[in-house]
Design a protein around this motif. Structure first.
Motif, PDB file in Angstrom:
ATOM      1  N   SER A 256      40.781  53.244  33.437  1.00 25.59           N
ATOM      2  CA  SER A 256      41.112  52.219  32.987  1.00 25.59           C
ATOM      3  C   SER A 256      40.830  51.086  33.905  1.00 25.59           C
ATOM      4  O   SER A 256      40.688  49.924  33.347  1.00 25.59           O
ATOM      5  CB  SER A 256      42.622  52.171  32.704  1.00 25.59           C
ATOM      6  N   ARG A 257      40.828  51.411  35.275  1.00 27.15           N
ATOM      7  CA  ARG A 257      40.405  50.150  36.092  1.00 27.15           C
ATOM      8  C   ARG A 257      38.743  49.914  35.828  1.00 27.15           C
ATOM      9  O   ARG A 257      38.716  48.452  36.018  1.00 27.15           O
ATOM     10  CB  ARG A 257      40.649  50.711  37.651  1.00 27.15           C
ATOM     11  N   ALA A 258      38.144  50.629  35.530  1.00 27.28           N
ATOM     12  CA  ALA A 258      36.660  50.272  34.998  1.00 27.28           C
ATOM     13  C   ALA A 258      36.343  49.496  33.695  1.00 27.28           C
ATOM     14  O   ALA A 258      35.679  48.958  33.544  1.00 27.28           O
ATOM     15  CB  ALA A 258      35.941  51.606  34.871  1.00 27.28           C
ATOM     16  N   LEU A 259      37.612  49.383  33.226  1.00 27.24           N
ATOM     17  CA  LEU A 259      37.696  48.398  31.922  1.00 27.24           C
ATOM     18  C   LEU A 259      38.233  46.886  32.293  1.00 27.24           C
ATOM     19  O   LEU A 259      38.260  46.093  31.646  1.00 27.24           O
ATOM     20  CB  LEU A 259      38.578  48.838  30.790  1.00 27.24           C
ATOM     21  N   ARG A 260      38.651  46.753  33.526  1.00 25.56           N
ATOM     22  CA  ARG A 260      38.916  45.354  34.216  1.00 25.56           C
ATOM     23  C   ARG A 260      37.546  44.712  34.308  1.00 25.56           C
ATOM     24  O   ARG A 260      36.551  45.110  34.838  1.00 25.56           O
ATOM     25  CB  ARG A 260      39.789  45.565  35.501  1.00 25.56           C
ATOM     26  N   SER A 261      37.677  43.257  34.207  1.00 25.28           N
ATOM     27  CA  SER A 261      36.492  42.450  33.919  1.00 25.28           C
ATOM     28  C   SER A 261      36.254  42.242  35.529  1.00 25.28           C
ATOM     29  O   SER A 261      34.919  42.000  35.858  1.00 25.28           O
ATOM     30  CB  SER A 261      36.861  41.061  33.696  1.00 25.28           C
TER      31      SER A 261
ATOM     32  N   HIS B 146      32.285  47.757  39.336  1.00 31.04           N
ATOM     33  CA  HIS B 146      31.304  48.388  38.372  1.00 31.04           C
ATOM     34  C   HIS B 146      31.862  48.263  36.697  1.00 31.04           C
ATOM     35  O   HIS B 146      31.932  49.422  36.128  1.00 31.04           O
ATOM     36  CB  HIS B 146      31.288  49.824  38.838  1.00 31.04           C
ATOM     37  N   SER B 147      32.464  47.370  36.673  1.00 27.79           N
ATOM     38  CA  SER B 147      33.284  47.248  35.131  1.00 27.79           C
ATOM     39  C   SER B 147      32.176  47.428  34.055  1.00 27.79           C
ATOM     40  O   SER B 147      31.117  47.257  34.033  1.00 27.79           O
ATOM     41  CB  SER B 147      33.488  45.611  35.059  1.00 27.79           C
ATOM     42  N   MET B 148      32.883  48.265  33.262  1.00 34.08           N
ATOM     43  CA  MET B 148      32.128  48.552  31.837  1.00 34.08           C
ATOM     44  C   MET B 148      32.760  47.916  30.769  1.00 34.08           C
ATOM     45  O   MET B 148      32.471  48.460  29.661  1.00 34.08           O
ATOM     46  CB  MET B 148      32.071  50.254  31.845  1.00 34.08           C
ATOM     47  N   ARG B 149      33.714  47.158  30.976  1.00 30.61           N
ATOM     48  CA  ARG B 149      34.109  46.371  29.859  1.00 30.61           C
ATOM     49  C   ARG B 149      33.249  45.823  28.849  1.00 30.61           C
ATOM     50  O   ARG B 149      33.336  46.130  27.781  1.00 30.61           O
ATOM     51  CB  ARG B 149      35.223  45.331  30.355  1.00 30.61           C
ATOM     52  N   ALA B 150      32.258  45.073  29.260  1.00 33.74           N
ATOM     53  CA  ALA B 150      31.495  44.225  28.629  1.00 33.74           C
ATOM     54  C   ALA B 150      30.592  45.202  27.760  1.00 33.74           C
ATOM     55  O   ALA B 150      30.238  45.103  26.709  1.00 33.74           O
ATOM     56  CB  ALA B 150      30.275  43.420  29.318  1.00 33.74           C
ATOM     57  N   TYR B 151      30.298  46.533  28.353  1.00 31.42           N
ATOM     58  CA  TYR B 151      29.306  47.537  27.749  1.00 31.42           C
ATOM     59  C   TYR B 151      30.023  48.108  26.460  1.00 31.42           C
ATOM     60  O   TYR B 151      29.767  48.483  25.605  1.00 31.42           O
ATOM     61  CB  TYR B 151      28.793  48.483  28.690  1.00 31.42           C
ATOM     62  N   VAL B 152      31.409  48.587  26.823  1.00 33.40           N
ATOM     63  CA  VAL B 152      32.306  49.123  25.808  1.00 33.40           C
ATOM     64  C   VAL B 152      32.442  47.838  24.577  1.00 33.40           C
ATOM     65  O   VAL B 152      32.447  48.658  23.197  1.00 33.40           O
ATOM     66  CB  VAL B 152      33.810  49.298  26.299  1.00 33.40           C
ATOM     67  N   ARG B 153      32.552  46.809  25.080  1.00 36.67           N
ATOM     68  CA  ARG B 153      32.700  45.725  23.746  1.00 36.67           C
ATOM     69  C   ARG B 153      31.345  45.710  23.240  1.00 36.67           C
ATOM     70  O   ARG B 153      31.156  45.581  21.861  1.00 36.67           O
ATOM     71  CB  ARG B 153      32.747  44.571  24.496  1.00 36.67           C
ATOM     72  N   LEU B 154      30.341  45.946  23.805  1.00 35.00           N
ATOM     73  CA  LEU B 154      28.940  45.669  22.983  1.00 35.00           C
ATOM     74  C   LEU B 154      28.798  46.908  22.208  1.00 35.00           C
ATOM     75  O   LEU B 154      28.458  46.719  20.789  1.00 35.00           O
ATOM     76  CB  LEU B 154      27.741  46.225  24.090  1.00 35.00           C
ATOM     77  N   VAL B 155      29.016  48.204  22.402  1.00 33.43           N
ATOM     78  CA  VAL B 155      29.150  49.310  21.513  1.00 33.43           C
ATOM     79  C   VAL B 155      30.041  49.016  20.449  1.00 33.43           C
ATOM     80  O   VAL B 155      29.711  49.783  19.230  1.00 33.43           O
ATOM     81  CB  VAL B 155      29.426  50.555  22.460  1.00 33.43           C
TER      82      VAL B 155
ATOM     83  N   VAL C 239      42.984  44.472  27.626  1.00 32.57           N
ATOM     84  CA  VAL C 239      44.400  45.015  28.229  1.00 32.57           C
ATOM     85  C   VAL C 239      44.504  45.536  29.593  1.00 32.57           C
ATOM     86  O   VAL C 239      45.411  45.181  30.175  1.00 32.57           O
ATOM     87  CB  VAL C 239      44.659  46.169  27.271  1.00 32.57           C
ATOM     88  N   ALA C 240      43.271  46.039  30.048  1.00 31.32           N
ATOM     89  CA  ALA C 240      43.076  46.298  31.386  1.00 31.32           C
ATOM     90  C   ALA C 240      43.375  45.489  32.393  1.00 31.32           C
ATOM     91  O   ALA C 240      43.777  45.429  33.454  1.00 31.32           O
ATOM     92  CB  ALA C 240      41.639  47.178  31.470  1.00 31.32           C
ATOM     93  N   ASP C 241      43.138  44.124  31.971  1.00 32.26           N
ATOM     94  CA  ASP C 241      42.999  42.837  32.768  1.00 32.26           C
ATOM     95  C   ASP C 241      44.456  42.502  32.936  1.00 32.26           C
ATOM     96  O   ASP C 241      44.826  41.873  33.876  1.00 32.26           O
ATOM     97  CB  ASP C 241      42.146  41.592  32.184  1.00 32.26           C
ATOM     98  N   ALA C 242      45.131  42.709  31.734  1.00 29.94           N
ATOM     99  CA  ALA C 242      46.628  42.496  31.872  1.00 29.94           C
ATOM    100  C   ALA C 242      47.492  43.352  32.509  1.00 29.94           C
ATOM    101  O   ALA C 242      48.630  42.749  32.922  1.00 29.94           O
ATOM    102  CB  ALA C 242      46.894  42.225  30.152  1.00 29.94           C
ATOM    103  N   LEU C 243      47.280  44.288  32.754  1.00 28.90           N
ATOM    104  CA  LEU C 243      47.772  45.540  33.401  1.00 28.90           C
ATOM    105  C   LEU C 243      47.440  45.261  34.905  1.00 28.90           C
ATOM    106  O   LEU C 243      46.437  45.503  35.484  1.00 28.90           O
ATOM    107  CB  LEU C 243      47.530  46.873  32.967  1.00 28.90           C
ATOM    108  N   ASP C 244      48.430  44.948  35.642  1.00 29.36           N
ATOM    109  CA  ASP C 244      48.468  44.892  37.308  1.00 29.36           C
ATOM    110  C   ASP C 244      48.667  46.226  37.820  1.00 29.36           C
ATOM    111  O   ASP C 244      48.559  47.205  37.373  1.00 29.36           O
ATOM    112  CB  ASP C 244      48.962  43.650  37.854  1.00 29.36           C
TER     113      ASP C 244
END
Length: 252
Positions: free
Chosen positions: A93-98, A102-111, A42-47
């Motif tokens: 929310s920006r840190a959830l962008r791919s 310092h994106s943390m999207r991948a780590y949130v998905r991991l958890v 979702v964060a990627d879709a939000l500009d």
């Protein structure tokens, strides 16, 4: 009057304690909402423009009403801002962008991976029996390559956020050889080797992990990849390990 004030304070304290338990008991709602939003990108879709839940739902393939409820929950806890019924980015929310540095999207998905979610769901059984919910997590990932990709990306994103402080805080050049035990794809060890040109490193992990390690030609001559298992202990050829943060000194 004083007695009445004391009674009010005690009543307020009791109410706060009860409400704190209510908050804790429902605490999994928030991280689960975060996992879902990260999975959907979702964060990627939000500009940079404020966007409605209808717009975002269309972009990520979700139900608009359901997504709006999730985003409202997150916004109320500081992830995204909600303005005039639309959503805009903030620091979290920006840190959830791919594409965030310092994106943390991948780590949130991991958890939020199903294997971990199910494991926490089985906590009562684990506590009663003393047996783990997943007997061999490494075997599980070996059999689920798509989840392994998420795991690898998540561990990399977490490591990247820690590498700079680790390098800045410690002089690894005083050692001759550093071993990163259970070091995954070697992101930390590679950075350590680059910070100390005379240092040699040994990356130790299970065979199916080590075989995915990318080779960096700038340090290839100083990095040894060691396949093995830490358990049982007799399976490893490393004689003496002294843990230090995310790395360990290796004596051979």
């Amino acid at each position: 009057m004083e007695s009445s004030s004391i009674h009010v304070r005690e009543s307020n304290a009791e109410t706060e304690s009860v409400m704190r338990l209510v908050e804790i008991s429902a605490g999994y709602w928030l991280p689960r909402a975060l996992h879902v939003v990260a999975d959907l990108a979702v964060a990627d879709a939000l500009d940079e423009e404020p966007r409605s839940a209808v717009y975002l739902a269309k972009e990520v393939g979700a139900d608009a009403d359901a997504l709006d409820r999730v985003l409202r929950l997150l916004a109320s806890h500081g992830v995204f801002h909600r303005r005039g019924g639309k959503y805009v980015h903030n620091a979290l929310s920006r840190a959830l962008r791919s594409d965030h540095p310092h994106s943390m999207r991948a780590y949130v998905r991991l958890v939020g991976l199903p294997v971990f979610w199910r494991s926490w769901g089985a906590l009562e059984q684990v506590v009663r029996s003393g047996k783990p919910a997943v007997s061999d997590i490494f075997a599980y990932f070996k059999e689920h390559p798509q989840e392994t990709e998420i795991f690898d990306a998540g561990m990399k994103s977490k490591a990247q956020s820690a590498i700079s402080p680790v390098i800045a805080a410690y002089d690894f050049s005083i050692f001759g050889t550093i071993g990163d035990i259970g070091g995954g794809l070697g992101h930390l060890l590679k950075a350590v080797l680059k910070s100390a040109p005379k240092l040699r490193g040994v990356l130790f992990d299970q065979p199916h992990v080590v075989e995915r390690v990318g080779i960096d030609e700038t340090i290839a001559s100083r990095l040894t990849l060691q396949r093995g298992r830490l358990f049982p202990r007799a399976a490893t050829k490393l004689r003496c390990l002294r843990p230090y943060g995310g790395a360990a000194r290796l004596d051979r």
